[in-house]
Enzyme design. Structure first.
Site, PDB file in Angstrom:
ATOM      1  N   GLU A 112       0.806  -1.222   0.000  1.00 11.13           N
ATOM      2  CA  GLU A 112       0.000   0.000   0.000  1.00 11.13           C
ATOM      3  C   GLU A 112       0.838   1.270   0.000  1.00 11.13           C
ATOM      4  O   GLU A 112       0.587   2.188  -0.774  1.00 11.13           O
ATOM      5  CB  GLU A 112      -0.971   0.018   1.193  1.00 11.13           C
ATOM      6  CG  GLU A 112      -2.197  -0.876   1.017  1.00 11.13           C
ATOM      7  CD  GLU A 112      -1.911  -2.346   1.254  1.00 11.13           C
ATOM      8  OE1 GLU A 112      -0.800  -2.672   1.718  1.00 11.13           O
ATOM      9  OE2 GLU A 112      -2.795  -3.183   0.982  1.00 11.13           O
ATOM     10  N   HIS A 149     -11.375  -4.894   9.687  1.00  9.81           N
ATOM     11  CA  HIS A 149     -11.953  -4.536   8.386  1.00  9.81           C
ATOM     12  C   HIS A 149     -13.144  -3.605   8.552  1.00  9.81           C
ATOM     13  O   HIS A 149     -14.021  -3.563   7.704  1.00  9.81           O
ATOM     14  CB  HIS A 149     -12.390  -5.790   7.611  1.00  9.81           C
ATOM     15  CG  HIS A 149     -11.268  -6.491   6.920  1.00  9.81           C
ATOM     16  ND1 HIS A 149     -10.402  -7.326   7.566  1.00  9.81           N
ATOM     17  CD2 HIS A 149     -10.849  -6.453   5.627  1.00  9.81           C
ATOM     18  CE1 HIS A 149      -9.521  -7.794   6.706  1.00  9.81           C
ATOM     19  NE2 HIS A 149      -9.769  -7.275   5.522  1.00  9.81           N
TER      20      HIS A 149
END
Ligand code: TPP
Ligand code: MG
Lengths: 334, 326
Positions: B60, B129
């Site tokens: 990322e 999440h």
């Protein structure tokens, strides 16, 4: 490289040395603030690589030890010094400082203070070059300790997978601040670490500019010919502490002496004198000329330049009058 | 005017912008061959090829930095971070590189990247999440933060963000990609600043953004139908910079404010809107503003616990009734 080129390289390295020595003085006199990282000892690295590249055409990016890399790309030494003095005439109008010199016109894309930050930025510039079909390459100069950041591994992997035209130059000066490389890093030879990303690499003496130049030529040719990234490790040493706030007590005097005996400027100077291309008197005249330029042009320019206007404090945060912010040049929201 | 899904609106914006400018590219995990986790780039790999629809490794910070570097040279990357939970890893490049280069270079360099990422609490995805990271991005000077609450905004904001010369973060919601809404057939560009009155009212202003706009609208309907309270709903689609004038205008009209946020209360949208109300129109207030926020814990897995953590329309109704004494 002919003798004229070598003499010019010698003069340029000496200029960088003297420029940095003046920064030291400016810092002690409190005219330069913040963190200041100086380059003496490592001159052959940036000078040798940039002699093999196309300054002002190739895109260059580096860390916080960036004054010399900026000037080698084409930045005006007066503007670099003015930036260190925090002046409006500085490369970044006094908003950047020593660690953040930028000269985008000459494709010096910045000095960055986060160790490892430029690795992916350089790969991204290379991606842009590839997409646009240009002949430029991206060159990223960083230190040995930066290779322990995740960004090194992430960026080199992507650069290799996508065959990006980027040259990574590792100036291995054996230390990350006060931590010697063998205390922080499992593999001492940095050029070996990129084998895991299938990137060709080489390690050479970073104190002899002719050796650096030759190795850099090979590296630049590789990258420019479209074969993908390359990693060049240059073994070098910085004479001063990591920054001005570093006591430098973690290294032995013997070690320092050993490296100073292999000073990049002395190596080239002695070689040129021996080859009867240069005399000591000529060298001294060269030095005097450089000191004269620094003392009588560069420093006065920085000292006499105006400070930035506090009324412009918020300028440069966002693009000015960008029509797309308010709904587009084509009439706004429906 | 066609009714399309949220993901289709985003996909259409990608397609139009990529057709318009060869330097617009998209990058992210599984966006190419696999078509995108939420289908935002479905079919575009075949149309634009691997050099422009880029399947990235799971790096990322690396690929975000790579996109930023490409943007220095005029490329316009649309970076998809699969989930905001993973955007924590990219914060270095966003907060240290993208938003600072213009300022620290004295205006020489800019990073016109778009970063899109879904956040919020979906269905039992667990603590790692379910992050709501809007407060983090809002706190970064130099970053424009927008968050669409419907397909029209999602389409028009992405279009403007691609062309805007500043870095833009588009905060989407995991649960909203299948939501349907009308999007004009003709091309348009949505502003990246301001706010929108989603429902006119006179008694109290409900401030929402992204999914909480829908909770506010649901609550406003219940309050009108059952309790005779007439709420105005303001959609704060731009979280940074927040629309001070729009906030002031609505509160000056209703004299009451409730801010509804999916995130934990501390250092969040509610706190910021309250501060703006204090600064802009304190003497217009007839009641102390309230916020309806999530409980300050990691999101639990168990369905009932998860539900109890996040606000719902009924919590908004409760807060408004308490404020109105009805
Ligand atoms: C992300 C990050 N961590 C730590 C630091 C503090 N720091 C600045 S320079 C440095 C050492 C870097 O050494 P190296 O990469 O070898 O470069 P050199 O200074 O030797 O040229 C450290 C730890 C920083 N600036 N950024
Ligand atoms: Mg080092």
């Amino acid at each position: 490289m002919n003798n004229t080129d070598k003499k010019r390289l010698l003069r340029d390295m000496l200029f960088s040395r003297r420029f940095e020595e003046h920064c030291y003085v400016g810092y002690v006199e409190r005219k330069i603030g913040g963190f200041l990282h100086l380059y003496p000892g490592q001159e052959a690295c940036a000078h040798g690589v940039m002699a093999a590249a196309k300054p002002g055409f190739d895109y260059v990016i580096t860390g916080y030890r960036d004054h010399v890399h900026a000037m080698l790309s084409g930045a005006d030494p007066k503007a670099v010094m003015a930036e260190l003095y925090g002046k409006e005439t500085g490369t970044c109008k006094g908003r950047g400082g020593s660690m953040h010199i930028f000269d985008v016109e000459h494709r010096f894309m910045g000095g960055y203070a986060l160790v490892g930050g430029p690795f992916p930025l350089a790969a991204g510039m290379a991606k842009a070059i590839k997409l646009k079909g240009g002949e430029e390459i991206a060159i990223c100069f960083l230190g040995d300790a930066a290779n322990n950041q995740g960004s090194f591994h992430e960026a080199l992997n992507m650069a290799s997978v996508w065959k990006l035209p980027v040259l990574y130059v590792c100036e291995n000066n054996l230390y990350g601040i006060g931590t010697r490389i063998d205390r922080s890093t499992a593999v001492l030879d940095q050029y070996k670490r990129v084998a895991g990303y299938n990137i060709p690499s080489e390690q050479v003496d970073g104190q002899d500019i002719e050796i650096v130049y030759k190795a850099a030529q090979k590296a630049v040719d590789h990258v420019r010919s479209g074969k993908g990234p390359y990693f060049l490790e240059l073994m070098t040493y910085r004479y001063r502490g990591h920054s001005m706030s570093d006591s430098n007590t973690y290294r032995s005097k013997d070690e320092e002496k050993e490296w100073i005996e292999r000073d990049p400027i002395n190596i080239l100077r002695e070689r040129l004198i021996k080859a009867k291309v240069l005399t000591m008197a000529e060298f001294k005249a060269m030095d005097k000329e450089i000191l004269d330029e620094i003392d009588n042009q560069i420093v006065p320019f920085a000292e006499q330049s105006p400070e930035p206007d506090v009324a412009e404090l918020e300028k440069y945060l966002f693009a000015e009058n960008d029509p797309w912010v308010t709904g587009g040049a084509q009439g706004g929201a429906s | 005017m066609a009714e399309i899904r949220f993901w289709e609106a985003i996909r259409r914006a990608h397609d139009e912008e990529m057709a318009n400018d060869p330097l617009v590219i998209a990058m992210g995990e599984d966006i190419g061959v696999a078509g995108g986790t939420y289908k935002a780039t479905q079919g575009l790999y075949d149309k634009y090829g691997p050099e422009r629809i880029i399947d990235t490794p799971i790096s990322e910070n690396g690929y975000t930095g790579l996109g930023i570097g490409a943007s220095f040279l005029g490329v316009r990357p649309i970076i998809e971070i699969m989930s905001v939970n993973f955007a924590w890893l990219a914060l270095d490049q966003i907060a240290n590189s993208a938003v600072k280069v213009r300022y620290m270079s004295g205006g020489q360099l800019t990073a016109p990247v778009v970063i899109r990422s879904p956040g919020g609490t979906a269905h039992q995805l667990g603590a790692q999440h379910s992050a709501r990271m809007e407060k983090v991005f809002m706190g970064i000077a130099g970053l424009r933060v927008v968050t669409p609450s419907n397909p029209r905004q999602a389409y028009g904001m992405l279009k403007s963000a691609v062309r805007c010369n500043d870095p833009v973060f588009i905060y989407e919601h995991e649960l909203m990609y299948n939501m349907k809404g009308e999007v004009p057939d003709a091309e348009f560009f949505h502003p990246l600043v301001g706010s929108e009155v989603a429902r006119e009212g006179k008694d109290v202003t409900l401030f929402g953004y992204n999914i909480s706009v829908h909770w506010c609208l649901e609550a406003a309907k219940l309050l009108a139908d059952k309790h005779g309270i007439n709420c105005e709903v303001v959609d704060l689609y731009c979280l940074s910079p927040l629309d001070r004038a729009g906030i002031k205008k609505s509160v000056s009209k209703t004299h009451r404010a409730v801010i509804v946020e999916e995130a934990e209360p501390a250092v969040g949208v509610g706190a910021e809107v309250m501060a703006i109300i204090n600064e802009e129109c304190f003497f217009e207030l007839d009641a102390a503003p309230k916020r309806v926020s999530a409980v300050n814990i990691p999101i639990p897995y168990n369905h009932a616990l998860e539900k109890a953590t996040i606000p719902h329309a009924k919590d908004v109704v409760k807060a408004v009734r308490a404020m109105m004494g009805k």
